[in-house]
Design a protein around this motif. Structure first.
Motif, mmCIF file in Angstrom:
data_model
loop_
_atom_site.group_PDB
_atom_site.id
_atom_site.type_symbol
_atom_site.label_atom_id
_atom_site.label_comp_id
_atom_site.label_asym_id
_atom_site.label_seq_id
_atom_site.Cartn_x
_atom_site.Cartn_y
_atom_site.Cartn_z
ATOM 1 N N ALA A 1 -3.570 40.603 -5.519
ATOM 2 C CA ALA A 1 -2.498 41.551 -5.229
ATOM 3 C C ALA A 1 -3.022 42.695 -4.368
ATOM 4 N N ARG A 2 -4.235 43.150 -4.688
ATOM 5 C CA ARG A 2 -4.831 44.225 -3.878
ATOM 6 C C ARG A 2 -5.126 43.742 -2.457
ATOM 7 N N LEU A 3 -5.695 42.534 -2.332
ATOM 8 C CA LEU A 3 -6.001 42.012 -1.008
ATOM 9 C C LEU A 3 -4.725 41.808 -0.190
ATOM 10 N N THR A 4 -3.654 41.394 -0.845
ATOM 11 C CA THR A 4 -2.380 41.225 -0.138
ATOM 12 C C THR A 4 -1.936 42.538 0.463
ATOM 13 N N ARG A 5 -2.053 43.611 -0.316
ATOM 14 C CA ARG A 5 -1.704 44.938 0.187
ATOM 15 C C ARG A 5 -2.644 45.352 1.309
ATOM 16 N N ALA A 6 -3.942 45.075 1.158
ATOM 17 C CA ALA A 6 -4.927 45.489 2.148
ATOM 18 C C ALA A 6 -4.767 44.723 3.466
ATOM 19 N N PHE A 7 -4.516 43.406 3.371
ATOM 20 C CA PHE A 7 -4.416 42.584 4.577
ATOM 21 C C PHE A 7 -3.119 42.824 5.324
ATOM 22 N N GLY A 8 -2.040 43.066 4.588
ATOM 23 C CA GLY A 8 -0.756 43.272 5.238
ATOM 24 C C GLY A 8 -0.354 42.077 6.090
ATOM 25 N N SER A 9 0.094 42.327 7.304
ATOM 26 C CA SER A 9 0.523 41.253 8.199
ATOM 27 C C SER A 9 -0.642 40.395 8.675
ATOM 28 N N SER A 10 -1.888 40.886 8.520
ATOM 29 C CA SER A 10 -3.064 40.114 8.932
ATOM 30 C C SER A 10 -3.296 38.899 8.047
ATOM 31 N N ALA A 11 -2.561 38.807 6.935
ATOM 32 C CA ALA A 11 -2.699 37.647 6.053
ATOM 33 C C ALA A 11 -2.306 36.355 6.758
ATOM 34 N N LYS A 12 -1.581 36.463 7.862
ATOM 35 C CA LYS A 12 -1.211 35.264 8.631
ATOM 36 C C LYS A 12 -2.401 34.698 9.393
ATOM 37 N N ASP A 13 -3.418 35.526 9.617
ATOM 38 C CA ASP A 13 -4.593 35.094 10.365
ATOM 39 C C ASP A 13 -5.546 34.310 9.471
ATOM 40 N N PHE A 14 -6.310 33.414 10.091
ATOM 41 C CA PHE A 14 -7.269 32.599 9.346
ATOM 42 C C PHE A 14 -8.324 33.478 8.685
ATOM 43 N N ARG A 15 -8.766 34.511 9.395
ATOM 44 C CA ARG A 15 -9.845 35.361 8.881
ATOM 45 C C ARG A 15 -9.467 36.019 7.565
ATOM 46 N N HIS A 16 -8.266 36.547 7.488
ATOM 47 C CA HIS A 16 -7.853 37.243 6.270
ATOM 48 C C HIS A 16 -7.125 36.323 5.301
ATOM 49 N N GLY A 17 -6.120 35.625 5.806
ATOM 50 C CA GLY A 17 -5.271 34.815 4.938
ATOM 51 C C GLY A 17 -5.952 33.613 4.319
ATOM 52 N N VAL A 18 -7.028 33.129 4.975
ATOM 53 C CA VAL A 18 -7.749 31.967 4.437
ATOM 54 C C VAL A 18 -9.138 32.375 3.942
ATOM 55 N N LEU A 19 -9.969 32.868 4.850
ATOM 56 C CA LEU A 19 -11.340 33.201 4.463
ATOM 57 C C LEU A 19 -11.377 34.330 3.444
ATOM 58 N N GLY A 20 -10.571 35.372 3.671
ATOM 59 C CA GLY A 20 -10.592 36.515 2.763
ATOM 60 C C GLY A 20 -10.239 36.125 1.342
ATOM 61 N N PHE A 21 -9.121 35.422 1.185
ATOM 62 C CA PHE A 21 -8.701 35.006 -0.148
ATOM 63 C C PHE A 21 -9.642 33.942 -0.728
ATOM 64 N N SER A 22 -10.083 33.014 0.107
ATOM 65 C CA SER A 22 -10.902 31.902 -0.387
ATOM 66 C C SER A 22 -12.249 32.378 -0.917
ATOM 67 N N LEU A 23 -12.866 33.325 -0.215
ATOM 68 C CA LEU A 23 -14.154 33.837 -0.681
ATOM 69 C C LEU A 23 -13.998 34.532 -2.025
ATOM 70 N N ALA A 24 -12.907 35.295 -2.175
ATOM 71 C CA ALA A 24 -12.653 35.947 -3.458
ATOM 72 C C ALA A 24 -12.411 34.914 -4.553
ATOM 73 N N LEU A 25 -11.699 33.847 -4.209
ATOM 74 C CA LEU A 25 -11.390 32.799 -5.189
ATOM 75 C C LEU A 25 -12.649 32.055 -5.611
ATOM 76 N N LEU A 26 -13.546 31.804 -4.647
ATOM 77 C CA LEU A 26 -14.779 31.076 -4.960
ATOM 78 C C LEU A 26 -15.661 31.851 -5.940
ATOM 79 N N GLY A 27 -15.586 33.178 -5.882
ATOM 80 C CA GLY A 27 -16.379 33.982 -6.804
ATOM 81 C C GLY A 27 -16.033 33.685 -8.257
ATOM 82 N N ILE A 28 -14.795 33.281 -8.507
ATOM 83 C CA ILE A 28 -14.360 32.910 -9.854
ATOM 84 C C ILE A 28 -14.559 31.424 -10.112
ATOM 85 N N LEU A 29 -14.255 30.590 -9.118
ATOM 86 C CA LEU A 29 -14.267 29.140 -9.328
ATOM 87 C C LEU A 29 -15.671 28.568 -9.488
ATOM 88 N N VAL A 30 -16.657 29.137 -8.803
ATOM 89 C CA VAL A 30 -18.023 28.592 -8.896
ATOM 90 C C VAL A 30 -18.575 28.712 -10.319
#
Length: 388
Positions: free
Chosen positions: A141-170
């Motif tokens: 939720a915080r990253l969504t607010r921080a990224f804003g419209s940039s969430a459509k980009d691969f850098r934020h919308g994919v890499l940003g969220f995925s790296l955060a998710l991997l920290g939990i999934l690993v």
């Protein structure tokens, strides 16, 4: 980092105001779900409790669950008083603390039923994965607010969220906690979609997830057995297929109106985990199709009302946080019902508010408190936030 500083500055200048009372419709629905859940837990755990205590007590599991329910209700009340924006500030500390707890399981964790996923502190046993689910939702939720419209980009919308998710999934993968991986992954993808991540990237991620699960199942023998039991439970009715067959017997025995409350036969040590993952089978046996549908309708009402609160939240962070917490309940419920009815292979995911498990119940009630806090602002004007 510049984005983070701007957001912090804005939060300090514009503290959240609780503009009204909580959504009493949602509160009543949650309390009703809790009351029905505790009632059915008592019925489902009656025989197992007597057996485990040498026939001296029929309320062993109900008592423990009730204590956790009281703690959860206290958390729900406290969290309902905390402005949602406070969780924005606590997102990163919660995230790193949850990772630390997950890693500590590998060192000091206790094994229960062959799985090493619990920590015992001062005699209190809890499952860190429940905290991790919550922490991931708050961070997304915080990253969504921080990224804003940039969430459509691969850098934020994919890499940003995925790296955060991997920290939990690993850490969860190291614990061999496939059910939590599936649940967090599904909720995470849903929140990425709400944040604005391009569907094409989500589709590619879903394909990668399917490949991961296939490889994971291939290397983990117990997970492969679950798939075999799902597809052909009758091929091994005394071992791998036993549990799902007993569940289906219970569901079929209930008929339209059930055998009556407390009159389940399968709960008398025929159906394993009858008070936990498979409690819905006992519900179907005792209350029948009509009773089961009413309980499903109650879950649906809570979920719909949760999304209603999310849509009327005062800011972007609160909207995504409420949507994520509601989605967590929705996905858990759908997966559990799918497993009990053999529409899905066994995942080990409990039914919220019903299945035995103190950590899950307390955390779920605390999360409902956050939704109640967000509902206080449903009559306020939505903030026009500057998107970075």
């Amino acid at each position: 980092m510049a984005i983070e500083r701007r957001l912090y500055a804005k939060e300090d200048r514009s503290p959240a105001k609780q503009t009204g009372g909580v959504d009493y419709t949602f509160l009543i629905l949650v309390l009703l779900l809790l009351a029905v859940g505790l009632t059915m837990l008592y019925s489902a755990s009656f025989a197992q409790s007597q057996y485990d205590t040498g026939y001296t007590s029929s309320t062993k599991y109900l008592y423990k669950q009730a204590v956790c329910a009281i703690l959860g209700l206290i958390c729900m009340w406290i969290f309902s008083k905390i402005p949602a924006k406070q969780w924005f500030r606590w997102a990163w500390p919660l995230y790193f603390a949850s990772i630390g707890l997950l890693l500590s399981v590998l060192v000091v964790g206790q094994s229960v039923n062959g799985a090493r996923r619990w920590i015992n502190i001062a005699g209190i046993q809890f499952q860190p994965s429940e905290i991790a689910k919550f922490a991931m939702i708050v961070l997304f939720a915080r990253l969504t607010r921080a990224f804003g419209s940039s969430a459509k980009d691969f850098r934020h919308g994919v890499l940003g969220f995925s790296l955060a998710l991997l920290g939990i999934l690993v850490p969860l993968a190291l614990e061999k906690h496939l059910s939590a991986i599936m649940l967090i992954g599904m909720v995470g993808v849903t929140m990425m979609f709400v944040a604005g991540t391009s569907p094409k990237w989500l589709g590619a991620g879903a394909l990668a997830a399917v490949l991961f699960v296939g490889i994971y199942v291939s290397f983990m023998g117990y997970a492969g057995d679950r798939v075999t039991a799902w597809l052909h439970p009758e091929s091994d009715p005394s071992d791998t297929g036993y549990q799902i067959l007993q569940s289906l017997y219970a569901i079929g025995s209930g008929g339209p109106f059930g055998l009556g409350f407390g009159k389940s036969r399968q709960k008398y040590l025929y159906l394993p985990f009858q008070y936990n993952d498979y409690i819905f089978a006992v519900i179907c046996e005792e209350l029948g199709l009509v009773g089961a549908l009413l309980i499903i309708a109650l879950f649906a009402a809570v979920i719909i009302r949760g999304y209603w609160i999310a849509l009327r939240a005062a800011d972007r962070f609160s909207t995504v946080l409420a949507a994520g917490l509601t989605t967590l309940i929705a996905v858990q419920t759908a997966l559990n019902l799918g497993v009990v009815t053999n529409l899905l292979p066994s995942t080990g995911i409990a039914l919220p508010f019903f299945s035995y498990g103190g950590t899950a119940l307390a955390v779920n009630l605390g999360e409902m408190g956050i939704l109640l806090s967000i509902s206080r602002q449903r009559h306020s004007t939505k903030e026009q936030e500057d998107l970075p």
